[in-house]
Design a protein around this motif. Structure first.
Motif, PDB file in Angstrom:
ATOM      1  N   ARG A   1     -27.102  43.211 -21.292  1.00  9.05           N
ATOM      2  CA  ARG A   1     -26.075  42.248 -19.041  1.00  9.05           C
ATOM      3  C   ARG A   1     -25.244  41.838 -19.732  1.00  9.05           C
ATOM      4  O   ARG A   1     -24.351  41.357 -18.821  1.00  9.05           O
TER       5      ARG A   1
ATOM      6  N   LYS B   1     -23.636  44.415  -4.565  1.00  5.32           N
ATOM      7  CA  LYS B   1     -24.256  42.651  -5.170  1.00  5.32           C
ATOM      8  C   LYS B   1     -23.735  42.352  -4.712  1.00  5.32           C
ATOM      9  O   LYS B   1     -24.082  41.065  -6.114  1.00  5.32           O
ATOM     10  N   LEU B   2     -22.733  41.321  -3.870  1.00  2.00           N
ATOM     11  CA  LEU B   2     -21.934  40.295  -4.437  1.00  2.00           C
ATOM     12  C   LEU B   2     -23.189  38.679  -3.331  1.00  2.00           C
ATOM     13  O   LEU B   2     -24.062  39.454  -2.760  1.00  2.00           O
ATOM     14  N   ILE B   3     -22.932  37.588  -3.863  1.00  2.00           N
ATOM     15  CA  ILE B   3     -24.182  36.884  -3.034  1.00  2.00           C
ATOM     16  C   ILE B   3     -23.078  36.059  -1.613  1.00  2.00           C
ATOM     17  O   ILE B   3     -21.692  35.724  -1.743  1.00  2.00           O
TER      18      ILE B   3
ATOM     19  N   GLU C   1     -15.959  32.261  -6.189  1.00  2.00           N
ATOM     20  CA  GLU C   1     -16.523  31.497  -6.872  1.00  2.00           C
ATOM     21  C   GLU C   1     -18.250  33.060  -7.217  1.00  2.00           C
ATOM     22  O   GLU C   1     -18.735  33.396  -8.005  1.00  2.00           O
TER      23      GLU C   1
ATOM     24  N   LEU D   1     -27.782  49.612 -18.269  1.00  2.00           N
ATOM     25  CA  LEU D   1     -28.152  48.125 -17.774  1.00  2.00           C
ATOM     26  C   LEU D   1     -28.993  48.244 -18.100  1.00  2.00           C
ATOM     27  O   LEU D   1     -29.512  46.393 -18.134  1.00  2.00           O
TER      28      LEU D   1
ATOM     29  N   VAL E   1     -22.199  31.802 -16.458  1.00  2.00           N
ATOM     30  CA  VAL E   1     -23.466  33.179 -16.232  1.00  2.00           C
ATOM     31  C   VAL E   1     -23.215  32.732 -18.253  1.00  2.00           C
ATOM     32  O   VAL E   1     -24.147  32.397 -19.122  1.00  2.00           O
TER      33      VAL E   1
ATOM     34  N   PHE F   1     -21.619  47.744  -9.124  1.00  2.00           N
ATOM     35  CA  PHE F   1     -22.771  48.511  -8.108  1.00  2.00           C
ATOM     36  C   PHE F   1     -22.019  48.946  -6.890  1.00  2.00           C
ATOM     37  O   PHE F   1     -22.072  48.272  -6.651  1.00  2.00           O
TER      38      PHE F   1
ATOM     39  N   MET G   1     -31.838  48.097 -16.107  1.00  2.00           N
ATOM     40  CA  MET G   1     -31.968  47.763 -15.046  1.00  2.00           C
ATOM     41  C   MET G   1     -33.460  49.151 -15.234  1.00  2.00           C
ATOM     42  O   MET G   1     -34.501  48.729 -14.298  1.00  2.00           O
TER      43      MET G   1
ATOM     44  N   ARG H   1     -15.366  40.639 -10.168  1.00  2.00           N
ATOM     45  CA  ARG H   1     -16.115  39.895 -11.103  1.00  2.00           C
ATOM     46  C   ARG H   1     -17.261  40.456 -12.230  1.00  2.00           C
ATOM     47  O   ARG H   1     -17.347  39.869 -13.427  1.00  2.00           O
TER      48      ARG H   1
ATOM     49  N   LEU I   1     -18.958  33.460 -11.463  1.00  2.00           N
ATOM     50  CA  LEU I   1     -19.950  33.807 -11.429  1.00  2.00           C
ATOM     51  C   LEU I   1     -20.859  34.358 -12.480  1.00  2.00           C
ATOM     52  O   LEU I   1     -21.522  34.271 -13.342  1.00  2.00           O
ATOM     53  N   SER I   2     -19.874  35.792 -12.830  1.00  2.00           N
ATOM     54  CA  SER I   2     -19.005  35.751 -14.381  1.00  2.00           C
ATOM     55  C   SER I   2     -20.066  35.114 -15.498  1.00  2.00           C
ATOM     56  O   SER I   2     -20.724  35.715 -16.188  1.00  2.00           O
TER      57      SER I   2
ATOM     58  N   ARG J   1     -20.973  32.233   0.002  1.00  2.00           N
ATOM     59  CA  ARG J   1     -19.886  32.159  -0.899  1.00  2.00           C
ATOM     60  C   ARG J   1     -18.722  32.841  -1.023  1.00  2.00           C
ATOM     61  O   ARG J   1     -18.465  34.007  -0.235  1.00  2.00           O
TER      62      ARG J   1
END
Lengths: 292, 227
Positions: free
Chosen positions: B78, B89-91, B98, B49, B106, B85, B51, B150, B102-103, B94
């Motif tokens: 990406r 890694k969710l926000i 949501e 990825l 972007v 993950f 990273m 996502r 988000l995916s 929200r």
């Protein structure tokens, strides 16, 4: 970018809602700073306006003695017209002088009426002169028979022009100073927002978001804070300037000042644009700081 | 889709996470990477990825050479990839919808289409009744499924999933297997790090074993061949 514009606004609003006290304090600070700038700027604008108004008036005013006869007036007019640099000449009798002052005083003219038939004004000549000859004409006119005194409005204008320049420069520096303080304030609040959402921004990056995606809500937030501060300062100046200028007019009725609303309307766009620009700059500063 | 040759990763503290990794993954293929904790599964997915950067060897994903990739190349990669993950890694703060949307945000997908696709995928992972729930109120298993939704909602070319069934019961593992199978039908290449045998049984694929940072191919569950 435009597809997500609504989302960016919503995010900016969401972030502001999460820390209302900090945002409100920033907004109040920005508004007060801009209002302060508005007062200085309005002073400069007003003096500039006065210079413009007075510039349209006669450069030299020749006041005649009270006992001057019609024949002497005619002779004086000829002599004044013959002076080098004189471009126009107009006789204003005592009655006309009183009438003009009545017009200038407007609502305060009752104070003149209270003099009950007594006219305190002298008759005079308004003498239009070429700027470079103004002083010489004034000096020569002073020595002519029947002349009580001479007022060279050029000197007043020069002083006013200097004052206007100083005030406008002061206003410019004030705007810059206010702008820098605003930038620091906005940059601080935006930076705090960016720090609070660092993890979230990392997620955006992992999803392949561009560099602007994560910071756009904060750029909007900073710009909107500045814009809102500018608009609030504008509204407050619409409220305060009429009060201030009506007080000034009451104290100095002979000055051709503009109504306060007119001054506020002239200053308003500067406040709004300054707020917006420095808000955006503050956000960009915060973003670059965060990147480091 | 993935070409790795002699790839190694040594962290700054000297830990050798991966060594001499040779790997070829074809488009549309499903590859499981199995191994004990600390074997290097997560590091391998992080390399894929962008990273982390490999410290040796050549690694190319979706035509992008990751050894010398610039920020823009990583961003491009990406955007082609969906990732699940281990820590989701969710926000927080929200909703599930949501987070999934988000995916696509972007990628600049208009909201009406985004909403429709996000809702469909949430339904697919069995969370139709949780779309409006804040993610922090969801169970671990539900969060894991939101993370998977996502990743797949954008219909990526490559799907990377790190332990996507780690916290799930058998029914939920079934949802994940079904989602991965549907992704395969769409031609999406899938690399899944897991040690969940239930998933391997439900949805067969090529199995690779990571052991001490080295990769071995497993022809079938329990049988191991040197690559």
């Amino acid at each position: 970018m435009f597809t997500n514009l609504g989302y960016f606004f919503a995010e900016a609003w969401r972030d502001a809602k999460n820390r209302p006290v900090a945002v409100i304090f920033s907004l109040v600070s920005i508004t007060l700073l801009l209002l302060f700038a508005a007062f200085v700027f309005a002073g400069g604008e007003e003096v500039q306006w006065l210079v413009g108004q007075l510039g349209e008036e006669t450069a030299v005013t020749v006041f005649l003695k009270e006992d001057v006869t019609g024949e002497q007036v005619a002779v004086l007019e000829e002599k004044l017209a013959a002076l080098e640099g004189v471009t126009a000449i107009r006789f204003v009798s005592q009655e006309e002088a009183l009438e003009e002052m009545n017009k200038v005083l407007g609502s305060h003219s009752a104070e003149l009426a209270a003099l009950a038939g007594f006219n305190p004004f002298l008759s005079y000549f308004e003498v239009g002169v070429r700027p470079e000859q103004g002083l010489a004409v004034a000096r020569q006119a002073e020595n002519l028979p029947g002349v009580d005194g001479v007022r060279d409005s050029r000197q007043t204008m020069e002083r006013l022009t200097r004052l206007s320049t100083v005030l406008r420069l002061g206003a410019l520096f004030t705007l810059i100073f206010v702008g820098v303080v605003m930038m620091i304030t906005i940059s601080h609040i935006v930076h705090l927002g960016l720090l609070a959402r660092e993890e979230e921004m990392e997620i955006y990056r992992l999803l392949g978001a561009g560099p602007w995606f994560a910071v756009m809500p904060f750029l909007l937030q900073g710009s909107l804070l500045g814009l809102a501060g500018g608009m609030l300062a504008f509204l407050l100046s619409l409220l305060f300037f009429p009060l201030l200028f009506s007080r000034l007019l009451a104290a100095l009725p002979f000055l051709p000042l503009r109504p306060g609303v007119e001054v506020a309307l002239a200053v308003g766009p500067v406040l709004v644009v300054t707020g917006l620009l420095f808000g955006l700059c503050g956000s960009l500063l915060a973003q670059s700081h965060a990147n480091h | 889709m993935i070409h790795a040759r002699g790839v190694a990763k040594v962290y700054e503290n000297g830990t050798q996470a991966l060594q001499e990794i040779d790997l070829q993954v074809a488009a549309g293929e499903l590859v499981y990477v199995v191994g004990a904790s600390g074997a290097g599964k997560t590091t391998l997915l992080k390399l894929l990825l962008g990273m982390e950067k490999p410290t040796a060897g050549e690694l190319e994903v979706a035509g992008i050479s990751l050894g010398k990739a610039q920020a823009e190349d990583i961003r491009r990669l990406r955007r082609l990839t969906g990732a699940v993950f281990q820590d989701f890694k969710l926000i927080p703060g929200r909703t599930a919808l949501e987070n999934v949307a988000l995916s696509l945000r972007v990628l600049g997908v208009p909201w009406s289409e985004n909403r429709q696709r996000s809702l469909a995928v949430l339904e697919e992972v069995g969370l139709a009744d949780r779309v409006g729930s804040m993610v922090q109120t969801l169970s671990w298993g539900e969060r894991q499924r939101v993370a998977l939704a996502r990743a797949v909602v954008r219909e990526p070319r490559l799907l990377l999933a790190d332990e996507p069934t780690g916290n799930l019961d058998a029914t939920s593992v079934g949802f994940v297997a079904a989602v991965l199978a549907r992704a395969g039908e769409k031609g999406i290449t899938r690399v899944v790090a897991t040690h969940d045998t239930r998933l391997l049984e439900m949805l067969p694929g090529r199995v690779l074993l990571l052991e001490g940072g080295r990769l071995h191919q497993v022809a079938g569950a329990g049988r191991k061949d040197r690559q």
